[in-house]
Design a protein around this motif. Structure first.
Motif, mmCIF file in Angstrom:
data_model
loop_
_atom_site.group_PDB
_atom_site.id
_atom_site.type_symbol
_atom_site.label_atom_id
_atom_site.label_comp_id
_atom_site.label_asym_id
_atom_site.label_seq_id
_atom_site.Cartn_x
_atom_site.Cartn_y
_atom_site.Cartn_z
ATOM 1 N N TYR A 95 19.390 0.419 4.616
ATOM 2 C CA TYR A 95 17.950 0.225 4.526
ATOM 3 C C TYR A 95 17.294 0.185 5.911
ATOM 4 C CZ TYR A 95 19.142 -1.591 -0.148
ATOM 5 O OH TYR A 95 19.619 -1.737 -1.419
ATOM 6 N N ALA A 96 16.003 0.478 5.930
ATOM 7 C CA ALA A 96 15.177 0.272 7.124
ATOM 8 C C ALA A 96 13.741 0.113 6.660
ATOM 9 C CB ALA A 96 15.299 1.440 8.102
ATOM 10 N N TYR A 97 12.930 -0.550 7.449
ATOM 11 C CA TYR A 97 11.509 -0.660 7.099
ATOM 12 C C TYR A 97 10.667 -0.561 8.356
ATOM 13 C CZ TYR A 97 11.508 -5.631 8.558
ATOM 14 O OH TYR A 97 11.597 -6.806 9.264
ATOM 15 N N PHE A 98 9.449 -0.045 8.176
ATOM 16 C CA PHE A 98 8.515 0.116 9.290
ATOM 17 C C PHE A 98 7.563 -1.066 9.343
ATOM 18 C CE2 PHE A 98 8.510 5.083 9.158
ATOM 19 C CZ PHE A 98 9.873 5.076 9.430
ATOM 20 N N ASP A 99 7.090 -1.362 10.520
ATOM 21 C CA ASP A 99 6.016 -2.343 10.686
ATOM 22 C C ASP A 99 4.811 -1.892 9.864
ATOM 23 O OD1 ASP A 99 3.453 -3.322 12.135
ATOM 24 O OD2 ASP A 99 5.017 -4.533 13.057
ATOM 25 N N ASN A 104 -0.802 3.276 10.164
ATOM 26 C CA ASN A 104 -2.204 3.228 10.562
ATOM 27 C C ASN A 104 -2.389 3.645 12.019
ATOM 28 O OD1 ASN A 104 -4.527 1.459 11.874
ATOM 29 N ND2 ASN A 104 -5.080 1.751 9.745
ATOM 30 N N MET A 105 -1.528 3.149 12.888
ATOM 31 C CA MET A 105 -1.599 3.477 14.313
ATOM 32 C C MET A 105 -1.332 4.965 14.545
ATOM 33 S SD MET A 105 0.436 0.151 15.796
ATOM 34 C CE MET A 105 0.402 0.674 17.510
ATOM 35 N N TYR A 106 -0.354 5.503 13.813
ATOM 36 C CA TYR A 106 -0.060 6.941 13.911
ATOM 37 C C TYR A 106 -1.268 7.760 13.478
ATOM 38 C CZ TYR A 106 1.470 11.498 12.224
ATOM 39 O OH TYR A 106 1.548 12.848 11.976
ATOM 40 N N ASN A 107 -1.871 7.359 12.376
ATOM 41 C CA ASN A 107 -2.952 8.144 11.789
ATOM 42 C C ASN A 107 -4.220 8.123 12.635
ATOM 43 O OD1 ASN A 107 -3.740 9.838 9.594
ATOM 44 N ND2 ASN A 107 -5.059 8.184 8.865
ATOM 45 N N ARG A 108 -4.434 7.026 13.350
ATOM 46 C CA ARG A 108 -5.595 6.952 14.235
ATOM 47 C C ARG A 108 -5.426 7.859 15.446
ATOM 48 N NH1 ARG A 108 -5.653 1.497 16.158
ATOM 49 N NH2 ARG A 108 -7.394 2.172 17.445
ATOM 50 N N GLY A 109 -4.183 8.161 15.789
ATOM 51 C CA GLY A 109 -3.928 9.156 16.815
ATOM 52 C C GLY A 109 -3.661 8.635 18.204
ATOM 53 N N VAL A 130 14.133 3.944 3.138
ATOM 54 C CA VAL A 130 13.283 3.516 4.243
ATOM 55 C C VAL A 130 11.918 3.152 3.657
ATOM 56 C CG1 VAL A 130 12.189 4.147 6.418
ATOM 57 C CG2 VAL A 130 14.477 5.015 5.874
ATOM 58 N N PHE A 131 11.453 1.941 3.935
ATOM 59 C CA PHE A 131 10.207 1.436 3.357
ATOM 60 C C PHE A 131 9.072 1.542 4.377
ATOM 61 C CE2 PHE A 131 13.768 -1.145 1.617
ATOM 62 C CZ PHE A 131 13.800 -0.549 0.361
ATOM 63 N N VAL A 132 7.998 2.215 3.970
ATOM 64 C CA VAL A 132 6.868 2.462 4.860
ATOM 65 C C VAL A 132 5.588 1.882 4.237
ATOM 66 C CG1 VAL A 132 5.575 4.195 6.150
ATOM 67 C CG2 VAL A 132 7.981 4.631 5.527
ATOM 68 N N PRO A 133 5.186 0.673 4.611
ATOM 69 C CA PRO A 133 3.907 0.133 4.107
ATOM 70 C C PRO A 133 2.751 0.979 4.628
ATOM 71 C CG PRO A 133 5.277 -1.601 5.076
ATOM 72 C CD PRO A 133 5.882 -0.289 5.482
ATOM 73 N N ILE A 134 1.803 1.266 3.756
ATOM 74 C CA ILE A 134 0.624 2.050 4.133
ATOM 75 C C ILE A 134 -0.622 1.263 3.753
ATOM 76 C CG2 ILE A 134 -0.723 4.130 3.628
ATOM 77 C CD1 ILE A 134 1.867 5.638 3.231
ATOM 78 N N VAL A 135 -1.513 1.069 4.709
ATOM 79 C CA VAL A 135 -2.783 0.393 4.440
ATOM 80 C C VAL A 135 -3.910 1.394 4.668
ATOM 81 C CG1 VAL A 135 -4.231 -1.600 4.934
ATOM 82 C CG2 VAL A 135 -1.760 -1.734 5.318
ATOM 83 N N CYS A 136 -4.584 1.778 3.586
ATOM 84 C CA CYS A 136 -5.693 2.734 3.665
ATOM 85 C C CYS A 136 -6.826 2.294 2.751
ATOM 86 C CB CYS A 136 -5.240 4.133 3.234
ATOM 87 S SG CYS A 136 -4.289 5.016 4.471
ATOM 88 N N TRP A 137 -8.046 2.414 3.238
ATOM 89 C CA TRP A 137 -9.233 2.128 2.434
ATOM 90 C C TRP A 137 -9.169 0.737 1.792
ATOM 91 C CZ3 TRP A 137 -6.581 6.907 1.088
ATOM 92 C CH2 TRP A 137 -7.022 7.989 1.855
ATOM 93 N N GLY A 138 -8.677 -0.229 2.552
ATOM 94 C CA GLY A 138 -8.620 -1.598 2.057
ATOM 95 C C GLY A 138 -7.546 -1.839 1.024
ATOM 96 N N HIS A 139 -6.575 -0.920 0.883
ATOM 97 C CA HIS A 139 -5.552 -1.038 -0.157
ATOM 98 C C HIS A 139 -4.168 -0.763 0.428
ATOM 99 C CE1 HIS A 139 -3.649 -0.882 -4.037
ATOM 100 N NE2 HIS A 139 -3.341 0.397 -3.931
ATOM 101 N N TRP A 140 -3.171 -1.518 -0.069
ATOM 102 C CA TRP A 140 -1.785 -1.343 0.354
ATOM 103 C C TRP A 140 -1.035 -0.457 -0.639
ATOM 104 C CZ3 TRP A 140 0.881 -4.441 4.266
ATOM 105 C CH2 TRP A 140 0.058 -5.380 4.908
ATOM 106 N N ASN A 141 -0.256 0.495 -0.106
ATOM 107 C CA ASN A 141 0.694 1.280 -0.886
ATOM 108 C C ASN A 141 2.058 1.170 -0.216
ATOM 109 O OD1 ASN A 141 -1.032 3.174 -2.849
ATOM 110 N ND2 ASN A 141 -2.091 3.082 -0.889
#
Length: 273
Positions: A95-99, A104-109, A130-141
């Motif tokens: 297993y591995a997980y991302f901060d 978000n930091m990647y997507n902002r550029g 590998v678990f990648v939390p995504i925060v977009c438009w006020g919502h977590w996926n």
């Protein structure tokens, strides 16, 4: 008792700009308290190292800043660390997980190259999940990368897969899917894989059925989804079976809610000391 100085990075999760490829007007700022005085400064990260988790990062919602169903990113990360300690040592390497802020930091550029360096250090192509939390438009996926080290695209059980687990189904799937594919393409380039183009062509983003939230507890659901994967007795178990046995079990969900609330209350009490 004198309180230790803390730093805060405030992340606006309700801004539509959070998932666009440009910096948000006020999505990341830091407040540094030193010797009783305070001043606003930009967060400073070493380009070779991920942001230190000692800083307090708070996810702000303009809709409801007092809603107890919301998790701030500090509690999210601390609970993930606690959850990680419970995994059997012989399974941790799978297993591995991302901060929770990396996507978000990647997507902002502005921190894209740094994020890709941090991801490379995770050795995701040697992991099964590998678990990648995504925060977009006020919502977590939660994005789950499965078997990314495999090169066979025909083996149903072991082929590479990308699963997006959404407890609300309100995410702009078209836009988010495009962003995720760009994210994965850049990771593949960093790894210098020979089958990059074939990988992107063959591995599609899947949207499996998952339990749906009733309030604004999407951050808790993302942690619950990770917890469910970690309950796998057999790595590589079919997702539909995992979903049936654990994820859609109301008793498991209720028990998890109580555990994370207890953890949050304990952390808040320590902060108040």
């Amino acid at each position: 008792m004198a309180r230790r100085s803390r730093s805060q990075v405030l992340v606006d999760l309700d801004s539509d700009e959070e998932c666009k490829n440009k910096p948000s007007r006020a999505s990341r700022r830091a407040t540094m308290n030193t010797s009783g005085s305070s001043q606003n400064v930009l967060p400073s990260f070493d380009g070779n190292l991920p942001p230190k988790r000692s800083s307090k990062r708070i996810a702000i919602s303009k809709r409801d800043k007092t809603n107890q169903d919301k998790l701030d990113t500090e509690i999210f990360e601390l609970y993930m660390e606690d959850l990680w300690k419970r995994i059997d040592e012989d399974k941790k390497s799978a297993y591995a997980y991302f901060d929770s802020l990396w996507f978000n930091m990647y997507n902002r550029g502005d921190k894209k190259s740094n994020v890709l360096k941090w991801i490379k250090a995770k050795k995701i192509f040697a992991r099964q999940y590998v678990f990648v939390p995504i925060v977009c438009w006020g919502h977590w996926n939660l994005l789950v990368l499965c078997n990314f080290g495999e090169t066979s695209y025909s083996d149903t059980k072991k082929k590479p897969r990308m699963l997006l687990l959404d407890s609300l189904k309100t995410t702009n799937r078209t836009e988010l899917q495009s962003t995720i594919r760009s994210f994965i393409a850049d990771i593949l380039k960093t790894e210098e894989r020979e089958d990059n183009e074939l990988f992107i062509k063959k591995v599609h983003l899947e949207f499996p059925e998952v339990p749906q939230q009733t309030g604004e507890e999407c951050g808790i659901y993302v942690l619950f989804f990770i917890y469910c994967f970690l309950q796998n007795e057999k790595l590589g178990e079919d997702f539909s079976q995992l979903s049936k046995d654990v994820m859609f079990n109301p008793e498991e969900l209720e028990k998890f809610h109580k555990d994370i609330r207890s953890f949050q209350a304990s952390r808040n009490a320590k902060m108040a000391e």
